[in-house]
Design an enzyme around this catalytic site. Sequence first.
Site, short mmCIF file in Angstrom:
data_model
loop_
_atom_site.label_atom_id
_atom_site.label_comp_id
_atom_site.label_asym_id
_atom_site.label_seq_id
_atom_site.Cartn_x
_atom_site.Cartn_y
_atom_site.Cartn_z
N GLU A 1 -25.41 -74.10 -3.43
CA GLU A 1 -24.00 -74.24 -3.05
C GLU A 1 -23.92 -73.69 -1.63
OE1 GLU A 1 -20.60 -73.89 -1.89
OE2 GLU A 1 -20.45 -72.09 -3.13
N LYS B 1 -23.00 -67.77 -11.93
CA LYS B 1 -24.42 -68.07 -12.07
C LYS B 1 -24.98 -67.59 -13.41
CE LYS B 1 -25.31 -68.25 -7.11
NZ LYS B 1 -25.24 -69.72 -7.08
N CYS C 1 -16.03 -70.98 1.36
CA CYS C 1 -16.90 -72.09 1.75
C CYS C 1 -16.18 -73.43 1.74
CB CYS C 1 -18.12 -72.15 0.84
SG CYS C 1 -17.74 -72.22 -0.91
N GLU D 1 -22.13 -76.21 -9.92
CA GLU D 1 -21.79 -75.02 -10.69
C GLU D 1 -20.49 -75.31 -11.44
OE1 GLU D 1 -23.63 -71.18 -9.19
OE2 GLU D 1 -22.41 -71.84 -7.50
#
Length: 489
Positions: A251, A162, A285, A463
């Site tokens: 996300e 990030k 994830c 991202e």
Amino acid sequence: MAVFATQRLYIGGGYVDATSGETFDTLDPATGETLASVQQASAADVDRAVRSAKQGQREWAALTAMQRSRILRRAVDLLRERNDELAALETRDTGKPIAETLAVDIVTGADVIEYYAGLATAIEGQQIPLRPTSFVYTRREPLGVCAGIGAWNYPIQIACWKSAPALAAGNAMIFKPSEITPLSALKLAEIFTEAGVPAGVFNVVQGDGRVGAMLAAHPDIEKISFTGGVETGKKVMSMAGASSLKEVTMELGGKSPLLVFDDANLERAADIATSANFFSSGQVCTNGTRVFVQRGVLDRFEALVLERVKRIRVGKPTDAATNFGPLVSAAQLHKVLGYIESGKQEGARLVAGGKRLTEGHFAGGQYVEPTVFADCRDDMRIVREEIFGPVMSILVFDDEDEAIARANHTAYGLAAGVVTENLARAHRVIHRLEAGICWINTWGESPAEMPVGGYKQSGVGRENGITTLEHYTRIKSVQVELGPYQPVF
């Protein structure tokens, strides 16, 4: 007694005390030991972080892109020099095996910062001719102050993912790590400061969801980048829009399908399925938890997966031989055990695992066995809902169209994969799968160059990759007239 001293906030290039008077503990998932007491940020602390970020961002944006690039490269060098000590800290806080954190978490985080450091000088506008006496040029300008809200499964990697594009584009970032794994983001802040990033350009505010809500609603924050669950993501996105129409990147979760066709190399398919479900104890994830297998190879595939599950080395995270550690918290353990019980109750056949480990050195930790269910149906909870743990569901299919339709029958769309030796089929199927990250005959790699993000309720925006850098800028259009102005009145 805690292993580490009380953890403070990091604002304006150094540590400061929170004003809330509240603290929370972070625990070692392998032992239950208290690692540290962490100070909880208040609204006043968030305001202080924003003021600091605004001041630092002006100084940071005034540097040339080459100067910013050099500073970020120094941060990369420091991350790599300290890889082992940072990996050890990440292992204590997350429960991940040291073999994993040494090879993945800091390494890939540093790679992303290096990637964007290289792209910082490539941010450029356009020149658009209108007529002989007039043209338009565009500028890509930084947004200003951005906020990142991290998940607990990849604390330092997410902080790098990030902050890297945000800082490369000339922004400041206020980062809130998960309260479950809050330690390593502070080390990244120290490294940025040591590398020469101006005070305030990367601040860390610790705390629970209240702090995330403060960031999402703050009128002086221009963008929120969030990683976490779908329901929380929806709340963050709603607050971000309602407060000041912030830009958002989300996300979110997934229930990703892995399709194994009857022409696949089954040894390879079993390797992929095992990694796609049990790496990082299933707390990823993008995990391929819905494994669709063509009927003719189902029995052989199941046997091969079982062979591999038996080879998984569950143990202490600090043991170099361990490749499967505990779940991150007691709450996550009980959630996973609840899903395992649900699978049994709904009629899935338990092929492997399914139990909590409590003997010997497992006694104080949050350990559950790698678990495989077969004879699964699409309507089962273990097939429909994101578990975020080491639970594989094997489903059978007969033909390509059926597999695609069932794979897409979900609210999620984060990842998908295909295992086949038929090149045409591989691309044909991938093009029809509704997922933002796809793999053919592999699974899980997300290099810095690769945009990652989901379809449907798995997220908004991306991202990594070049496109992400653009979303940390805004375009200013400027028309220049070289000839006389033509009055209207």
